[in-house]
Motif scaffolding. Structure first.
Motif, short mmCIF file in Angstrom:
data_model
loop_
_atom_site.label_atom_id
_atom_site.label_comp_id
_atom_site.label_asym_id
_atom_site.label_seq_id
_atom_site.Cartn_x
_atom_site.Cartn_y
_atom_site.Cartn_z
N ALA A 223 0.90 -1.29 0.14
CA ALA A 223 0.14 0.01 -0.03
C ALA A 223 1.06 1.12 -0.24
CB ALA A 223 -0.95 0.00 0.92
N GLY A 224 2.01 1.16 0.14
CA GLY A 224 3.16 2.25 -0.17
C GLY A 224 3.39 3.04 1.22
N TRP A 225 3.39 2.19 2.12
CA TRP A 225 3.69 2.68 3.38
C TRP A 225 5.07 2.60 3.79
CZ3 TRP A 225 0.74 3.61 8.24
CH2 TRP A 225 -0.92 4.10 7.81
N GLY A 226 6.14 2.11 3.04
CA GLY A 226 7.46 2.18 3.24
C GLY A 226 7.81 0.61 3.53
N PRO A 227 9.26 0.51 3.46
CA PRO A 227 9.74 -0.90 3.58
C PRO A 227 9.38 -1.67 4.70
CG PRO A 227 11.25 0.88 4.34
CD PRO A 227 10.10 1.69 3.78
N GLY A 228 9.73 -2.74 4.45
CA GLY A 228 9.49 -3.82 5.61
C GLY A 228 10.71 -4.52 5.79
N VAL A 229 10.65 -5.60 6.77
CA VAL A 229 12.00 -6.32 7.23
C VAL A 229 12.24 -7.61 6.51
CG1 VAL A 229 12.22 -4.61 9.00
CG2 VAL A 229 11.20 -6.90 9.43
N CYS A 230 10.92 -8.22 6.01
CA CYS A 230 10.93 -9.67 5.69
C CYS A 230 10.49 -9.82 4.23
CB CYS A 230 9.87 -10.55 6.58
SG CYS A 230 10.52 -10.42 8.36
N ALA A 231 10.55 -8.68 3.52
CA ALA A 231 10.13 -9.08 2.14
C ALA A 231 11.14 -10.29 1.31
CB ALA A 231 10.84 -7.72 1.38
N GLU A 232 12.16 -10.66 1.85
CA GLU A 232 12.84 -11.87 1.06
C GLU A 232 12.00 -13.18 1.41
OE1 GLU A 232 14.45 -11.86 5.09
OE2 GLU A 232 13.99 -10.41 3.54
N ARG A 233 11.18 -13.00 2.51
CA ARG A 233 10.52 -14.36 2.94
C ARG A 233 9.17 -14.53 2.19
NH1 ARG A 233 12.02 -17.47 7.12
NH2 ARG A 233 9.89 -18.44 7.21
N TYR A 234 8.48 -13.34 1.90
CA TYR A 234 7.13 -13.47 1.27
C TYR A 234 7.25 -13.19 -0.22
CZ TYR A 234 7.14 -8.34 3.00
OH TYR A 234 7.35 -7.38 3.07
N SER A 235 8.30 -12.63 -0.73
CA SER A 235 8.28 -12.48 -2.20
C SER A 235 9.11 -11.56 -2.55
CB SER A 235 6.98 -12.57 -3.10
OG SER A 235 7.39 -12.53 -4.36
N ARG A 236 10.07 -11.85 -3.60
CA ARG A 236 10.96 -10.58 -4.55
C ARG A 236 10.32 -10.19 -5.63
NH1 ARG A 236 15.66 -14.19 -3.14
NH2 ARG A 236 16.94 -13.14 -1.62
#
Length: 301
Positions: A223-236
């Motif tokens: 939704a454009g709120w900014g980065p998260g810390v676990c993106a590599e776990r749910y998808s690239r």
């Protein structure tokens, strides 16, 4: 029209015979239907899952996160944490007394005000600005006391500590190490070991990091709120909505057709004999408010 009716009747009879003789032939089309429903319906539901109240406090959260963590602050992660804690309800109060957006127990709020007197001032858990500043500061306090094999795992330790106390996190680490597991890995390692919590508190504490990092974080990141810390776990490469849909599809398919869906069996979580520790109380909506235990965290860290 009569010919069409006869054809449909004959086709129905043929299908009924096939179902009686070999019902498994119908299973794969059913699986495909389940996945199709998930991809086209669930994403729109996810997009509507961010409460409207979140936008009212978005700028406040961004300012607080940047002030404490810098411009690279994982704002989507913090937003996901607020979502899990209170669903962005400023006046949220649990049956055991957790208060405000960040669901601080009064004793923990007072403790935070003591260790951060300049940036926080007196405890005001129902004040949105105070609650968000205190939450990101508490996360920083926990972050500095937890190491891990990855940033995603490190944040899982942080969130488990926020929810249940950093002392419990350390005890779980020691138990995991004694059992031969990696004490620096949360997912599928330390998270499987219980150093003495009750079964209900243990389940809630393990659900807390996964809900924030793998369920709500991708929604806020998309939704454009900014980065998260676990993106590599749910998808690239995939959108968070597609990932959420696939996760729901897989859960449904596993319950319906475990053999064909290639599902893994549930892993029994190792448990240790119950040991003395901070009291754990029930939180609203099935969660446990263990923030009161965090007051003792410095001595246990």
């Amino acid at each position: 029209m009569g010919r069409l009716k006869r054809w449909l009747a004959e086709a129905g009879n043929d299908l009924a015979i096939i179902w009686m003789v070999e019902p498994r032939l119908f299973l794969w089309p059913l699986i495909l239907l389940v996945f199709a429903v998930g991809f086209f319906i669930v994403p729109s539901a996810d997009a509507a899952s961010i409460p409207t109240a979140a936008e009212q406090h978005r700028r406040t959260l961004v300012r607080a996160a940047h002030a404490e963590w810098g411009l690279g602050a994982p704002v989507a992660t913090f937003a996901a944490q607020v979502h899990q804690e209170s669903a962005w309800r400023v006046n949220a109060r649990s049956p055991v007394g957790a208060q405000g957006l960040a669901q601080f127990m009064p004793a923990t709020a007072d403790w935070m005000a003591e260790i951060y007197p300049r940036s926080l001032g007196p405890a005001q858990p129902y004040n949105p600005g105070w609650a968000l500043r205190a939450m990101v500061a508490f996360d920083r306090w926990l972050y500095e006391r937890n190491q891990a094999v990855s940033e995603c795992d490190r944040w899982a330790f942080v969130l488990a500590g926020y929810n249940g106390g950093n002392g419990w996190v350390n005890r779980d680490r020691r138990l995991a190490s004694a059992k031969g597991a990696d004490p620096l890995a949360w997912f599928d390692s330390v998270e499987r070991h219980n150093a003495g919590r009750s079964a209900a508190n243990f389940r809630e504490n393990r659900h807390y990091p996964r809900a924030i990092l793998l369920r709500w974080e991708p929604m806020y990141a998309a939704a454009g709120w900014g980065p998260g810390v676990c993106a590599e776990r749910y998808s690239r490469h995939e959108s968070s909505n597609a990932v959420s849909a696939r996760h729901i599809d897989q859960q449904f398919a596993c319950r319906l057709l475990p053999e064909l869906a290639g599902c893994r069996r549930a892993v029994r979580i190792a448990a240790a004999p119950r040991s003395p520790g901070p009291a754990v109380a029930a939180r609203t909506r099935g969660q446990t408010t263990t923030h009161a235990a965090l007051v003792a965290a410095p001595a246990q860290a």
